[in-house]
Design a protein around this motif. Structure first.
Motif, PDB file in Angstrom:
ATOM      1  N   UNK A  37      64.589  -9.392 -16.474  1.00  0.00           N
ATOM      2  CA  UNK A  37      64.229  -8.224 -17.273  1.00  0.00           C
ATOM      3  C   UNK A  37      63.502  -8.666 -18.543  1.00  0.00           C
ATOM      4  N   UNK A  38      62.433  -7.942 -18.884  1.00  0.00           N
ATOM      5  CA  UNK A  38      61.625  -8.291 -20.050  1.00  0.00           C
ATOM      6  C   UNK A  38      61.331  -7.058 -20.893  1.00  0.00           C
ATOM      7  N   UNK A  39      61.277  -7.277 -22.191  1.00  0.00           N
ATOM      8  CA  UNK A  39      60.836  -6.252 -23.133  1.00  0.00           C
ATOM      9  C   UNK A  39      59.357  -6.456 -23.415  1.00  0.00           C
ATOM     10  N   UNK A  40      58.575  -5.394 -23.266  1.00  0.00           N
ATOM     11  CA  UNK A  40      57.147  -5.460 -23.561  1.00  0.00           C
ATOM     12  C   UNK A  40      56.974  -5.351 -25.070  1.00  0.00           C
ATOM     13  N   UNK A  41      56.292  -6.325 -25.662  1.00  0.00           N
ATOM     14  CA  UNK A  41      56.173  -6.384 -27.122  1.00  0.00           C
ATOM     15  C   UNK A  41      54.925  -5.698 -27.645  1.00  0.00           C
ATOM     16  N   UNK A  42      54.021  -5.360 -26.743  1.00  0.00           N
ATOM     17  CA  UNK A  42      52.777  -4.704 -27.153  1.00  0.00           C
ATOM     18  C   UNK A  42      52.870  -3.235 -26.762  1.00  0.00           C
ATOM     19  N   UNK A  43      53.164  -2.371 -27.706  1.00  0.00           N
ATOM     20  CA  UNK A  43      53.244  -0.934 -27.450  1.00  0.00           C
ATOM     21  C   UNK A  43      52.497  -0.192 -28.544  1.00  0.00           C
ATOM     22  N   UNK A  44      52.130   1.046 -28.254  1.00  0.00           N
ATOM     23  CA  UNK A  44      51.349   1.839 -29.210  1.00  0.00           C
ATOM     24  C   UNK A  44      52.232   2.716 -30.085  1.00  0.00           C
ATOM     25  N   UNK A  45      53.503   2.824 -29.746  1.00  0.00           N
ATOM     26  CA  UNK A  45      54.401   3.718 -30.480  1.00  0.00           C
ATOM     27  C   UNK A  45      55.654   2.946 -30.873  1.00  0.00           C
ATOM     28  N   UNK A  46      55.759   2.628 -32.159  1.00  0.00           N
ATOM     29  CA  UNK A  46      56.883   1.823 -32.626  1.00  0.00           C
ATOM     30  C   UNK A  46      58.197   2.588 -32.611  1.00  0.00           C
ATOM     31  N   UNK A  47      58.125   3.930 -32.493  1.00  0.00           N
ATOM     32  CA  UNK A  47      59.350   4.731 -32.495  1.00  0.00           C
ATOM     33  C   UNK A  47      59.892   4.965 -31.084  1.00  0.00           C
ATOM     34  N   UNK A  48      59.115   4.613 -30.074  1.00  0.00           N
ATOM     35  CA  UNK A  48      59.545   4.829 -28.697  1.00  0.00           C
ATOM     36  C   UNK A  48      60.600   3.799 -28.310  1.00  0.00           C
ATOM     37  N   UNK A  49      61.456   4.143 -27.340  1.00  0.00           N
ATOM     38  CA  UNK A  49      62.423   3.163 -26.848  1.00  0.00           C
ATOM     39  C   UNK A  49      61.691   1.946 -26.304  1.00  0.00           C
ATOM     40  N   UNK A  50      62.342   0.782 -26.319  1.00  0.00           N
ATOM     41  CA  UNK A  50      61.679  -0.417 -25.783  1.00  0.00           C
ATOM     42  C   UNK A  50      61.241  -0.205 -24.329  1.00  0.00           C
TER      43      UNK A  50
END
Length: 350
Positions: A38-51
């Motif tokens: 399992x991996x967490x994606x570190x590049x997202x456009x919404x910092x408030x969204x769940x991981x």
């Protein structure tokens, strides 16, 4: 006994090939299997969204879909003006035709990544055009589309300026040795990336340079025709070389894939490329070769997933997550926005 394998990685040999191919090189456990990790994606456009969490297998699927989307956007390759003085190389190679490129089958100088993808998209199965020609610098290359055993092989055909050249063997070990044969101009990552990454194409006019071009064309066209996931994998591996995590020989020289139980190259067994490099057919693809969307065997899927995850970690795009992934979830189970984020992780590779 002699063993020959070149651009499309089919293995030809005399008596005893079967014994060679079933000899175990390394156990499967030597290749990490990150498919269920399992991996967490570190590049997202919404910092408030769940991981955003994804398994290694989903990340592999995202790399493949990003590739298919990019190929779909590529325009068809069109014939280009013919070279003024095409001249075939001299030497014994019965696979190279005497016929020079013609008005319908010459596709110009290849200097960009999308040119190689456009050629991958072209039919090469014994129907339609049975020969594709293209140039890199002064060198002309020939892709056989006659069907049969050598279909989709790519060979150095000759030069486009009327000057003489010498044909050479088209196995990866042979091509790599020739490409790295000049002490005055050894093979370097910069030279490779100039061709590999669309950085201006071939610079140089000597057999070592022609051989480098042949390696690149075999990788970016022949191998990619058999597995679309090879396209991003090529560039992932170049980044690993740049980071000092791999050598050019491990990627380009025909070395057997680590952990492969079938291989056509008995000399080196430290290869990092998922499909080619030693012709590890039996453990990468079930049911034979051909155009596929990712490897079809369990070993092949594990190998390609490990390569994908290794690259994403090196680029600081994902991090291991302790828990939270549904191992049965596939890419299409994610929402459209999440799929775009996952595919976008690989955008720099194209």
């Amino acid at each position: 006994m002699s063993t020959t394998y070149h651009s499309s990685r089919r293995v030809r040999a005399g008596a005893g090939l079967a014994a060679l191919c079933i000899t175990a090189l390394l156990p499967l456990s030597s290749t990490a299997d990150e498919r269920r990790s399992c991996f967490t994606v570190k590049v997202t456009s919404d910092s408030t969204a769940p991981p955003l969490l994804a398994t290694g297998e989903v990340l592999r699927q995202a790399a493949l879909q990003a590739t298919l989307d990019r190929k779909k956007d590529d325009s068809p390759l069109q014939p280009q003006a013919l070279p003024t003085s095409p001249r075939r190389c001299t030497g014994v190679n019965t696979e190279i035709p005497n016929t020079p490129p013609g008005a319908s089958n010459y596709f110009g100088d290849f200097k960009t990544k999308n040119k190689f993808r456009q050629l991958v998209n072209m039919t090469c199965d014994g129907t339609g055009l049975t020969a594709h020609y293209f140039s890199m610098g002064k060198a002309i290359y020939y892709r056989s589309c006659l069907g049969g055993e050598h279909n989709n092989y790519i060979y150095f055909w000759g030069k486009q300026d009327g000057n003489a050249s010498t044909c050479f063997g088209s196995t990866y070990p042979e091509m790599y040795e020739l490409a790295n044969s000049l002490k005055s101009n050894p093979l370097t990552l910069d030279r490779v990336k100039a061709v590999y990454g669309g950085g201006g194409g071939i610079t140089g006019d000597d057999p070592s340079t022609y051989a480098l071009g042949n390696i690149m064309a075999a990788i970016l066209v022949s191998e990619a025709t058999r597995d679309n996931l090879v396209i991003p994998a090529n560039y992932m591996l170049m980044d690993q070389v740049a980071a000092g995590k791999a050598s050019l020989a491990q990627v380009l020289a025909g070395n057997c894939a680590v952990g492969a139980s079938t291989c056509g190259n008995t000399r080196k067994r430290d290869g990092l490329h998922p499909l080619a490099w030693g012709g590890a057919q039996g453990v990468m693809m079930t049911g034979g070769w051909g155009t596929s969307n990712g490897a079809t065997s369990e070993f092949g899927k594990a190998f390609e997933t490990d390569l994908t995850v290794t690259w994403l970690k090196s680029q600081d795009k994902v991090a291991p997550a302790a828990s939270g992934c549904d191992a049965t979830r596939v890419l299409t189970n994610y929402g459209a926005g999440q799929q775009s984020i996952l595919k976008g992780l690989f955008g720099t590779l194209f």
